[in-house]
Every structure is written in C-alpha cells, then in structure tokens.
Design an enzyme around this catalytic site. Sequence first.
Site, short mmCIF file in Angstrom:
data_model
loop_
_atom_site.label_atom_id
_atom_site.label_comp_id
_atom_site.label_asym_id
_atom_site.label_seq_id
_atom_site.Cartn_x
_atom_site.Cartn_y
_atom_site.Cartn_z
N HIS A 1 36.39 42.05 43.20
CA HIS A 1 37.27 42.49 44.30
C HIS A 1 36.88 43.90 44.77
O HIS A 1 36.82 44.18 45.95
CB HIS A 1 38.73 42.57 43.83
CG HIS A 1 39.36 41.26 43.45
ND1 HIS A 1 39.95 41.06 42.23
CD2 HIS A 1 39.51 40.11 44.13
CE1 HIS A 1 40.45 39.84 42.17
NE2 HIS A 1 40.20 39.23 43.31
N LYS B 1 50.77 29.89 43.15
CA LYS B 1 50.19 29.89 41.80
C LYS B 1 51.28 30.17 40.76
O LYS B 1 52.28 30.82 41.07
CB LYS B 1 49.12 30.98 41.69
CG LYS B 1 47.87 30.63 42.48
CD LYS B 1 46.80 31.70 42.28
CE LYS B 1 45.57 31.35 43.08
NZ LYS B 1 44.52 32.37 42.93
N ARG C 1 32.37 33.21 46.56
CA ARG C 1 31.56 33.21 45.35
C ARG C 1 30.64 32.00 45.30
O ARG C 1 29.43 32.14 45.24
CB ARG C 1 32.45 33.20 44.10
CG ARG C 1 33.04 34.54 43.80
CD ARG C 1 34.24 34.43 42.89
NE ARG C 1 35.34 33.78 43.58
CZ ARG C 1 36.56 33.67 43.10
NH1 ARG C 1 36.84 34.11 41.91
NH2 ARG C 1 37.49 33.10 43.80
N SER D 1 39.80 36.55 38.36
CA SER D 1 40.93 37.11 37.62
C SER D 1 41.33 36.19 36.48
O SER D 1 41.68 36.65 35.39
CB SER D 1 42.13 37.31 38.54
OG SER D 1 41.81 38.19 39.58
#
Length: 161
Positions: A18, A42, A97, A135
Amino acid sequence: MGSVAFYPGSFDPITNGHLDIIQRARRCFDIIYVGIGQNSTKARGRFVPGQRVQLVQTALTEIGLSSEKHVFVSTFTGVVWEAAKRVEADVIIRGLRALSDFEFEQQFAHTVKQFAPNIESVFLMTRPENSYLSSSLVRELSSLDQDISSLVPRCVVEALK
Ligand code: ADP
C-alpha cells in the site's frame, strides 16, 4: 486546485505494498486522500477503523509523507465514488497485484463509471516484490508468530505484537 486522487481500501493493516502505491500515486497527483472504508462486507478485521487511520498516518510520517505533503488519511462510509466526490477527487486509485485482482477491479471500475462518470479509475501495478503481499497474509503470519518486519512499516509490527 491541482489533481486530486482518492485511494480507498481496508488497510487492515497497511503494508509496504500500500505504501508504495501511495508514494507512486503522489508523484502522479497533487493531493492524495487515503480512505479507510468503514462498512466493508468483509468480516470484522484485526484493527478498528480508527486504529487503521493511526497506523497509516504513522507509516506515512515515517516515510516523510504527511498532510504537509498533501497526503491525507480518514475513514469513510458509503460508496467509494461518493467519498471520492466529497473530497473533490477526479481519480480513484487502485493497486493491481495479479490477474486474480483484475476481475474484481474491472467490475468495480465499470460500476464507478456508471454511477460517477466524471471520476476515472487509475490502476498502478504493484512492484514485483510486493505482488504476493496482502493485509490478510500479514495478519495470518503475525498470528503464527512470524517475523513480518520486511512486509509492513515498523508501527504495524509494533501494533501487531
Ligand atoms: P480492499 O479491501 O479494497 O481490497 P485493501 O486494503 O486490501 O482493500 O487494498 C486497497 C488497495 O490496495 C487495492 O486496490 C489493492 O489492490 C491494493 N493493494 C493491496 N496490496 C497491494 C500490494 N501488495 N501491492 C499493490 N497494491 C496493493
């Protein structure tokens, strides 16, 4: 006013991936607002949104990027493009990514275009060394007592202890 970009996410917690995106986005845009979503679908995260803001702010200060350098951090509720409009952002930044990110991000970008046609979604490709970093990986490794100091800023290592 210069170009304004909004970088939304969960940041639970912020990682070196990040931070790299924020640094690179700041070279492209005059003002960056990092937005920490409060109403993600989430599961309840590791850190509450207020703690995530603190960690992002501390991590940014550690690399010399703070509000004086026009990088701001706050939480937001509601849809991303409304939060972007509130700070008068012209652009929403997302990091990419792997191919697995692409499908979600494409749907997200199309949705933004539908509901906020004046906002552009801009994607920055991760650095190769951060391409596996998330994360959730950090949370998992930390819960297994692994040394995560190469993956996250120092303040996150401390906070996860
Ligand atoms: P979200 O819950 O929206 O996926 P994240 O905090 O996981 O929030 O990620 C926020 C943004 O940062 C997303 O665009 C994500 O793709 C990007 N990102 C996350 N990890 C990395 C990384 N290692 N390299 C580049 N971009 C990343």
